[in-house]
Write a protein that holds these residues in place. Structure first.
Motif, PDB file in Angstrom:
ATOM      1  N   GLY A 131       0.963  -1.608   0.185  1.00 34.47           N
ATOM      2  CA  GLY A 131      -0.100   0.106  -0.212  1.00 34.47           C
ATOM      3  C   GLY A 131       0.812   1.600   0.268  1.00 34.47           C
ATOM      4  N   ARG A 132       2.460   1.265   0.199  1.00 30.78           N
ATOM      5  CA  ARG A 132       2.724   2.636   0.083  1.00 30.78           C
ATOM      6  C   ARG A 132       3.751   2.626  -1.643  1.00 30.78           C
ATOM      7  NH1 ARG A 132       4.510   5.908   2.501  1.00 30.78           N
ATOM      8  NH2 ARG A 132       6.248   5.406   3.795  1.00 30.78           N
ATOM      9  N   ILE A 133       3.884   1.156  -1.882  1.00 27.15           N
ATOM     10  CA  ILE A 133       4.561   1.591  -3.156  1.00 27.15           C
ATOM     11  C   ILE A 133       3.580   1.685  -4.964  1.00 27.15           C
ATOM     12  CG2 ILE A 133       6.467   0.808  -4.231  1.00 27.15           C
ATOM     13  CD1 ILE A 133       7.800   0.395  -1.711  1.00 27.15           C
ATOM     14  N   ASP A 134       3.104   2.711  -5.412  1.00 27.06           N
ATOM     15  CA  ASP A 134       2.606   2.529  -6.973  1.00 27.06           C
ATOM     16  C   ASP A 134       3.441   1.572  -7.695  1.00 27.06           C
ATOM     17  OD1 ASP A 134       1.496   2.311  -8.781  1.00 27.06           O
ATOM     18  OD2 ASP A 134       1.105   4.440  -9.203  1.00 27.06           O
ATOM     19  N   LEU A 135       2.930   0.163  -7.475  1.00 29.44           N
ATOM     20  CA  LEU A 135       3.643  -1.176  -8.357  1.00 29.44           C
ATOM     21  C   LEU A 135       3.311  -0.550 -10.190  1.00 29.44           C
ATOM     22  CD1 LEU A 135       2.420  -3.641  -6.635  1.00 29.44           C
ATOM     23  CD2 LEU A 135       4.356  -2.863  -6.263  1.00 29.44           C
ATOM     24  N   ASN A 136       2.696  -0.095 -10.450  1.00 27.75           N
ATOM     25  CA  ASN A 136       2.652   0.570 -11.720  1.00 27.75           C
ATOM     26  C   ASN A 136       3.465   1.463 -12.005  1.00 27.75           C
ATOM     27  OD1 ASN A 136       0.049  -0.172 -12.431  1.00 27.75           O
ATOM     28  ND2 ASN A 136      -0.550   0.990 -11.170  1.00 27.75           N
ATOM     29  N   LEU A 137       4.391   2.253 -11.473  1.00 28.34           N
ATOM     30  CA  LEU A 137       5.515   3.470 -11.449  1.00 28.34           C
ATOM     31  C   LEU A 137       6.462   2.431 -10.278  1.00 28.34           C
ATOM     32  CD1 LEU A 137       3.919   6.384 -10.057  1.00 28.34           C
ATOM     33  CD2 LEU A 137       4.650   6.135 -11.879  1.00 28.34           C
ATOM     34  N   PHE A 138       6.903   1.515  -9.458  1.00 25.97           N
ATOM     35  CA  PHE A 138       7.936   1.040  -9.073  1.00 25.97           C
ATOM     36  C   PHE A 138       8.201  -0.296  -9.601  1.00 25.97           C
ATOM     37  CE2 PHE A 138       7.689   5.122  -6.578  1.00 25.97           C
ATOM     38  CZ  PHE A 138       8.426   5.492  -6.313  1.00 25.97           C
ATOM     39  N   ASP A 139       9.038  -1.426  -9.863  1.00 22.91           N
ATOM     40  CA  ASP A 139       9.477  -2.404  -9.810  1.00 22.91           C
ATOM     41  C   ASP A 139       9.842  -3.074  -8.261  1.00 22.91           C
ATOM     42  OD1 ASP A 139      10.479  -4.601 -10.795  1.00 22.91           O
ATOM     43  OD2 ASP A 139      12.238  -3.798 -11.505  1.00 22.91           O
ATOM     44  N   LEU A 140       8.602  -3.574  -7.845  1.00 23.84           N
ATOM     45  CA  LEU A 140       9.467  -3.966  -6.488  1.00 23.84           C
ATOM     46  C   LEU A 140       9.297  -5.231  -6.684  1.00 23.84           C
ATOM     47  CD1 LEU A 140       9.656  -4.073  -3.373  1.00 23.84           C
ATOM     48  CD2 LEU A 140       6.553  -3.843  -3.732  1.00 23.84           C
ATOM     49  N   LYS A 141      10.468  -6.037  -5.844  1.00 22.74           N
ATOM     50  CA  LYS A 141      10.001  -7.544  -6.158  1.00 22.74           C
ATOM     51  C   LYS A 141      11.232  -8.486  -4.755  1.00 22.74           C
ATOM     52  CE  LYS A 141      10.726  -8.784 -11.258  1.00 22.74           C
ATOM     53  NZ  LYS A 141      10.506  -7.580 -11.931  1.00 22.74           N
ATOM     54  N   ILE A 142      10.660  -9.210  -4.246  1.00 25.32           N
ATOM     55  CA  ILE A 142      11.217 -10.003  -2.888  1.00 25.32           C
ATOM     56  C   ILE A 142      11.817 -11.321  -3.599  1.00 25.32           C
ATOM     57  CG2 ILE A 142      10.743 -10.632  -0.558  1.00 25.32           C
ATOM     58  CD1 ILE A 142       8.408  -8.236  -1.120  1.00 25.32           C
ATOM     59  N   LEU A 143      12.858 -11.359  -3.208  1.00 26.35           N
ATOM     60  CA  LEU A 143      13.318 -12.548  -3.062  1.00 26.35           C
ATOM     61  C   LEU A 143      13.209 -13.271  -1.933  1.00 26.35           C
ATOM     62  CD1 LEU A 143      14.784 -15.182  -4.395  1.00 26.35           C
ATOM     63  CD2 LEU A 143      17.025 -13.513  -4.036  1.00 26.35           C
ATOM     64  N   ALA A 144      12.629 -14.707  -1.842  1.00 24.23           N
ATOM     65  CA  ALA A 144      12.609 -15.227  -0.519  1.00 24.23           C
ATOM     66  C   ALA A 144      13.216 -16.705  -0.544  1.00 24.23           C
ATOM     67  CB  ALA A 144      11.036 -15.576   0.227  1.00 24.23           C
ATOM     68  N   THR A 145      14.365 -17.071   0.408  1.00 24.67           N
ATOM     69  CA  THR A 145      15.104 -18.232   0.114  1.00 24.67           C
ATOM     70  C   THR A 145      15.564 -18.744   1.564  1.00 24.67           C
ATOM     71  OG1 THR A 145      16.890 -17.263   0.227  1.00 24.67           O
ATOM     72  CG2 THR A 145      17.090 -17.350  -1.542  1.00 24.67           C
ATOM     73  N   ASP A 146      15.209 -19.710   1.724  1.00 23.09           N
ATOM     74  CA  ASP A 146      15.678 -21.282   3.061  1.00 23.09           C
ATOM     75  C   ASP A 146      16.498 -22.055   1.841  1.00 23.09           C
ATOM     76  OD1 ASP A 146      14.494 -20.863   5.672  1.00 23.09           O
ATOM     77  OD2 ASP A 146      14.857 -23.412   4.906  1.00 23.09           O
ATOM     78  N   LEU A 147      17.075 -22.799   2.475  1.00 21.96           N
ATOM     79  CA  LEU A 147      17.908 -24.200   3.072  1.00 21.96           C
ATOM     80  C   LEU A 147      17.053 -25.525   2.924  1.00 21.96           C
ATOM     81  CD1 LEU A 147      20.600 -25.999   2.872  1.00 21.96           C
ATOM     82  CD2 LEU A 147      20.120 -25.388   5.351  1.00 21.96           C
ATOM     83  N   ASN A 148      15.823 -25.218   3.287  1.00 20.41           N
ATOM     84  CA  ASN A 148      14.580 -26.432   3.832  1.00 20.41           C
ATOM     85  C   ASN A 148      13.836 -26.320   2.170  1.00 20.41           C
ATOM     86  OD1 ASN A 148      12.895 -27.669   4.946  1.00 20.41           O
ATOM     87  ND2 ASN A 148      13.546 -27.623   6.761  1.00 20.41           N
ATOM     88  N   THR A 149      13.447 -27.542   1.655  1.00 19.90           N
ATOM     89  CA  THR A 149      12.929 -27.412   0.738  1.00 19.90           C
ATOM     90  C   THR A 149      10.873 -27.760   1.074  1.00 19.90           C
ATOM     91  OG1 THR A 149      13.362 -30.128   0.352  1.00 19.90           O
ATOM     92  CG2 THR A 149      14.666 -28.187  -0.792  1.00 19.90           C
TER      93      THR A 149
END
Length: 291
Positions: A131-149
């Motif tokens: 709700g804070r970032i206009d996704l039409n104007l900003f390219d936002l990506k979140i990478l989420a990683t873990d060792l455990n499959t």
């Protein structure tokens, strides 16, 4: 007789040494003597599944069957997490970091949730920013990683017990979650899921991503590493953080002994100091050569 020989699954000192050395070599997790009961408890499930009678049998199986290694790692790794755990980190993201991006008109925003477990942390980040970032104007990506499959499969589904719904702020849960009819569960809405990309990653092995990241969350991970492993990972984090980017760690952790490249800006929140381009290029080459 040693009490470990009287258990349902006898475990010798040699068995325990083999298992903790294997865990350290593949995950960096340090398992001192006091963790022996935890190791026994978590791995006993695997012995039952495989119909083994002793830990010695299981150790021999691990030596000759590489396909068991992911199951071994999944059984041992800790996955305690929660939505908006350590709330001050998300307040800082909302009130301090995000306004900087908006003021600078920074179009590309990358966040990494390292050791994301079952996904609550990554989805908390996404809800905070949606709700804070206009996704039409900003390219936002979140990478989420873990060792455990196994936990990653749960994270990708984004389905959780209704019991934990109160841990999500009401203004977020009403907009970004939906109840699943005839169940005691709820789902994260698709627009939040779309911001998060889940991948399996071992922090001790080469990292395929290039960065730069603006924020890295790596909370309650360093407590399991020895000093040398911790130092190496922090240095690698710095190479992937943009100048002024943030490293956020757990409440019981500190990077003060390895923080020459960071400045302390808040409770377990550190900001990457400005570095010259030649230094970063040389530093990254050194790290890649050491892998």
């Amino acid at each position: 007789m040693d009490k470990w020989q009287q258990q349902e699954f006898p475990m010798t000192l040699a068995d325990f040494d083999f298992l903790r050395n294997l865990a350290y070599s593949h995950t960096g997790i340090v398992l001192p003597e006091r963790k022996k009961q935890m190791v026994y408890s978590r791995l006993s499930r695997r012995l039952r599944t495989l119909s083994f009678k002793t830990f010695s049998q299981y150790c021999r199986y691990l030596e000759t069957n590489t396909q068991e290694l992911p199951e071994f790692i999944n059984a041992l790794t800790t996955n305690l997490t929660a939505f908006f755990r350590e709330k001050h980190h998300f307040v800082h993201l909302d009130k301090q970091i995000c306004p900087q991006w908006l003021a600078n008109k920074q179009k590309r925003i990358r966040i990494w949730s390292a050791a994301c477990s079952t996904g609550e942390e990554a989805y908390s980040i996404a809800m905070t920013l949606y709700g804070r970032i206009d996704l039409n104007l900003f390219d936002l990506k979140i990478l989420a990683t873990d060792l455990n499959t196994q936990v990653l499969e749960t994270a990708k589904k984004g389905i959780y017990s209704a019991e934990v719904l109160p841990t999500i702020p009401a203004n977020f849960s009403s907009k970004y979650t939906k109840p699943l009819p005839k169940t005691e569960h709820f789902s994260i809405k698709q627009r939040i899921k779309d911001l998060v990309h889940f991948k399996q990653l071992n922090l001790l092995q080469p990292w395929p991503m290039n960065g730069p990241f603006d924020v890295i969350f790596c909370r309650n991970v360093f407590i399991y590493f020895d000093s040398e492993t911790k130092k190496r990972i922090i240095k690698k984090f710095r190479t992937l953080l943009s100048d002024g980017g943030y490293l956020i760690i757990g409440h019981s952790e500190s990077i003060n002994d390895f923080a020459a490249d960071f400045e302390f800006v808040g409770q377990t929140i550190y900001r990457a100091k400005q570095r010259s381009a030649p230094f970063l290029s040389s530093h990254l080459q050194q790290l890649q050569g050491a892998e």
